[in-house]
Design a protein around this motif. Structure first.
Motif, PDB file in Angstrom:
ATOM      1  N   MET A   1       0.824  -1.182   0.000  1.00 58.30           N
ATOM      2  CA  MET A   1       0.000   0.000   0.000  1.00 58.30           C
ATOM      3  C   MET A   1       0.878   1.260   0.000  1.00 58.30           C
ATOM      4  N   LEU A   2       1.940   1.250   0.789  1.00 56.85           N
ATOM      5  CA  LEU A   2       2.846   2.386   0.873  1.00 56.85           C
ATOM      6  C   LEU A   2       3.532   2.631  -0.465  1.00 56.85           C
ATOM      7  N   SER A   4       2.400   1.868  -3.434  1.00 58.55           N
ATOM      8  CA  SER A   4       1.403   2.429  -4.358  1.00 58.55           C
ATOM      9  C   SER A   4       1.196   3.913  -4.093  1.00 58.55           C
ATOM     10  N   PHE A   5       1.140   4.301  -2.834  1.00 62.57           N
ATOM     11  CA  PHE A   5       0.965   5.701  -2.471  1.00 62.57           C
ATOM     12  C   PHE A   5       2.146   6.544  -2.941  1.00 62.57           C
ATOM     13  N   LEU A   8       1.963   6.935  -6.680  1.00 63.29           N
ATOM     14  CA  LEU A   8       0.937   7.903  -7.030  1.00 63.29           C
ATOM     15  C   LEU A   8       1.431   9.330  -6.824  1.00 63.29           C
ATOM     16  N   LEU A   9       2.074   9.608  -5.711  1.00 56.56           N
ATOM     17  CA  LEU A   9       2.627  10.942  -5.456  1.00 56.56           C
ATOM     18  C   LEU A   9       3.697  11.309  -6.483  1.00 56.56           C
TER      19      LEU A   9
END
Length: 109
Positions: A1-2, A4-5, A8-9
Motif C-alpha cells: 500500500m505504501l 502504491s501511495f 501515485l505521489l
C-alpha cells in the motif's frame, strides 16, 4: 500500500511540477461597462490565431465596480507591444469567448 501511495505521489509530481515551474508573463486587461459573459477562467488567449496562454483570473475592480479585470497568463517571451488590443471573440457556436490579441507595431515598446 505504501509503495502504491509513493508511486501515485511521484506520478502527480511528474505531471504537475513542469506547470508549476514554468515562467509565465502576466498581463492585466480591464473592461469598463462591457459584459464578459462567455469568458471563463482557463479560457484561451490567442495572438493572431495562435494559442499563447490562458485567462488565469476574472475579477471586479474593487476601486471601480463597473470595471472587470482579466489576468492573462501568457507564454514567457511572446512579444506583446503596448499598442496591442485585447478583443473578446466568440469560439464557435457555443457562446464561449476567448481573448484575441490584435495589432501591435514593431515601433511600440
Amino acid at each position: 500500500m505504501l509503495v502504491s501511495f509513493v508511486l501515485l505521489l511521484t506520478l502527480i509530481a511528474i505531471i504537475v511540477a513542469p506547470r508549476l515551474l514554468e515562467i509565465r508573463d502576466i498581463y492585466y486587461v480591464g473592461y469598463t461597462n462591457v459584459s464578459v459573459t462567455g469568458l471563463q477562467t482557463g479560457g484561451a488567449v490567442k495572438y493572431h490565431g495562435l494559442s499563447i496562454g490562458y485567462i488565469s483570473d476574472i475579477s471586479i475592480d474593487p476601486k471601480n465596480v463597473q470595471r472587470v479585470v482579466l489576468t492573462l497568463s501568457l507564454e514567457h517571451g511572446v512579444p506583446i507591444r503596448e499598442d496591442t488590443e485585447a478583443v473578446m471573440t466568440f469560439l464557435g457556436l457555443t457562446g464561449l469567448r476567448v481573448i484575441e490579441l490584435q495589432g501591435g507595431s514593431n515601433e511600440a515598446k
